[in-house]
Structure formats: structure tokens, C-alpha cells
Design a protein around this motif. Structure first.
Motif, short mmCIF file in Angstrom:
data_model
loop_
_atom_site.label_atom_id
_atom_site.label_comp_id
_atom_site.label_asym_id
_atom_site.label_seq_id
_atom_site.Cartn_x
_atom_site.Cartn_y
_atom_site.Cartn_z
N MET A 1 0.84 -1.17 0.00
CA MET A 1 0.00 0.00 0.00
C MET A 1 0.89 1.24 0.00
SD MET A 1 -3.36 0.45 2.38
CE MET A 1 -3.39 -1.25 2.82
N SER A 2 0.52 2.26 -0.69
CA SER A 2 1.34 3.45 -0.84
C SER A 2 1.11 4.44 0.29
CB SER A 2 1.03 4.12 -2.18
OG SER A 2 1.67 5.36 -2.26
N ASP A 3 2.22 5.02 0.80
CA ASP A 3 2.12 6.07 1.82
C ASP A 3 1.49 7.33 1.27
OD1 ASP A 3 3.24 4.57 3.82
OD2 ASP A 3 5.27 5.32 3.49
N SER A 4 1.50 7.48 -0.06
CA SER A 4 0.99 8.71 -0.66
C SER A 4 -0.53 8.76 -0.73
CB SER A 4 1.58 8.91 -2.06
OG SER A 4 1.14 7.86 -2.91
N LEU A 5 -1.20 7.64 -0.46
CA LEU A 5 -2.66 7.64 -0.48
C LEU A 5 -3.19 8.34 0.76
CD1 LEU A 5 -3.48 3.99 -1.57
CD2 LEU A 5 -3.69 6.05 -2.94
N PRO A 6 -4.24 9.15 0.60
CA PRO A 6 -4.84 9.78 1.76
C PRO A 6 -5.37 8.71 2.72
CG PRO A 6 -5.68 10.76 -0.26
CD PRO A 6 -4.87 9.54 -0.65
N MET A 7 -5.41 9.03 4.00
CA MET A 7 -5.86 8.07 4.99
C MET A 7 -7.24 7.52 4.65
SD MET A 7 -5.39 6.21 7.26
CE MET A 7 -4.72 5.99 8.82
N ARG A 8 -8.13 8.36 4.16
CA ARG A 8 -9.49 7.92 3.83
C ARG A 8 -9.46 6.79 2.81
NH1 ARG A 8 -14.50 9.37 4.72
NH2 ARG A 8 -16.06 9.20 3.11
N GLU A 9 -8.59 6.89 1.81
CA GLU A 9 -8.49 5.83 0.79
C GLU A 9 -7.91 4.56 1.38
OE1 GLU A 9 -7.58 8.83 -2.84
OE2 GLU A 9 -6.88 6.78 -3.05
N ARG A 10 -6.93 4.70 2.27
CA ARG A 10 -6.34 3.52 2.89
C ARG A 10 -7.37 2.78 3.73
NH1 ARG A 10 -1.30 5.72 5.78
NH2 ARG A 10 -1.78 7.75 4.93
N LEU A 11 -8.17 3.52 4.47
CA LEU A 11 -9.21 2.88 5.29
C LEU A 11 -10.24 2.18 4.41
CD1 LEU A 11 -9.79 5.61 8.00
CD2 LEU A 11 -8.60 3.45 8.28
N PRO A 36 -7.28 6.80 18.97
CA PRO A 36 -6.00 7.29 18.46
C PRO A 36 -6.09 7.88 17.06
CG PRO A 36 -6.05 4.91 18.39
CD PRO A 36 -7.31 5.35 19.09
N ARG A 37 -5.16 8.75 16.78
CA ARG A 37 -5.04 9.34 15.45
C ARG A 37 -4.61 8.26 14.47
NH1 ARG A 37 -4.09 14.03 12.83
NH2 ARG A 37 -4.36 15.29 14.70
N LEU A 38 -5.29 8.19 13.36
CA LEU A 38 -4.90 7.27 12.29
C LEU A 38 -4.16 8.00 11.18
CD1 LEU A 38 -8.09 5.03 11.97
CD2 LEU A 38 -6.00 4.60 13.27
N SER A 39 -4.58 9.23 10.90
CA SER A 39 -3.91 9.98 9.84
C SER A 39 -2.47 10.25 10.27
CB SER A 39 -4.64 11.29 9.54
OG SER A 39 -4.59 12.15 10.65
N GLY A 40 -1.59 10.15 9.31
CA GLY A 40 -0.18 10.36 9.58
C GLY A 40 0.55 9.08 9.95
N GLN A 41 -0.18 8.01 10.23
CA GLN A 41 0.46 6.73 10.51
C GLN A 41 1.00 6.16 9.20
OE1 GLN A 41 1.08 5.36 13.31
NE2 GLN A 41 -0.40 6.17 14.76
#
Length: 71
Positions: A1-11, A36-41
Motif C-alpha cells: 500500500m502506498s504512503d501517498s494515499l490519503p488516509m481515507r483511501e487507505r481505510l 488514536p489518530r490514524l492519519s499520519g500513521q
């Protein structure tokens, strides 16, 4: 999975978007002291944790394993 994807897309890729956003917020910011914060992970970390929840190796009474079942 790419780190460049926004958190919403990863979820969404884990079929947990709506369920996760209900507690962690639509932007993944979380609620300090509660969720906990998920964005930025790192994507690899989030992926690994979701797999542990799905497998039952990581347990949290607020998280249902059904959120993470394979299609």
C-alpha cells in the motif's frame, strides 16, 4: 500500500472506512484519550494492525472483527 494515499483511501481499502471514521473521524484525526489518530500513521503500520484485529490477535472491545473480514 502506498504512503501517498490519503488516509481515507487507505481505510476504504480495508472495507472499514465508515466504521473507522465513526470513531476516528473522517480525516482520521481521532479523539485524544479515546480514539488514536490514524492519519499520519505509516500505511504498513495501519495495515499490520488491521490484520491483527481481523485475525483476533489484537483485541479491542470497541472493534468488531466483522469490520475486517475478507470479501
Amino acid at each position: 500500500m502506498s504512503d501517498s494515499l490519503p488516509m481515507r483511501e487507505r481505510l476504504a481499502r480495508h472495507r472499514a472506512d465508515a466504521a473507522c471514521a465513526g470513531c476516528h473521524g473522517p480525516d482520521g484525526a481521532g479523539i485524544p484519550g479515546q480514539y488514536p489518530r490514524l492519519s499520519g500513521q505509516f500505511a504498513e503500520y495501519v495495515d499490520a494492525q488491521l490484520k491483527l484485529f481481523r485475525a483476533g490477535a489484537r483485541v479491542n472491545k470497541l472493534i468488531a472483527r466483522d469490520y475486517f473480514r475478507e470479501a
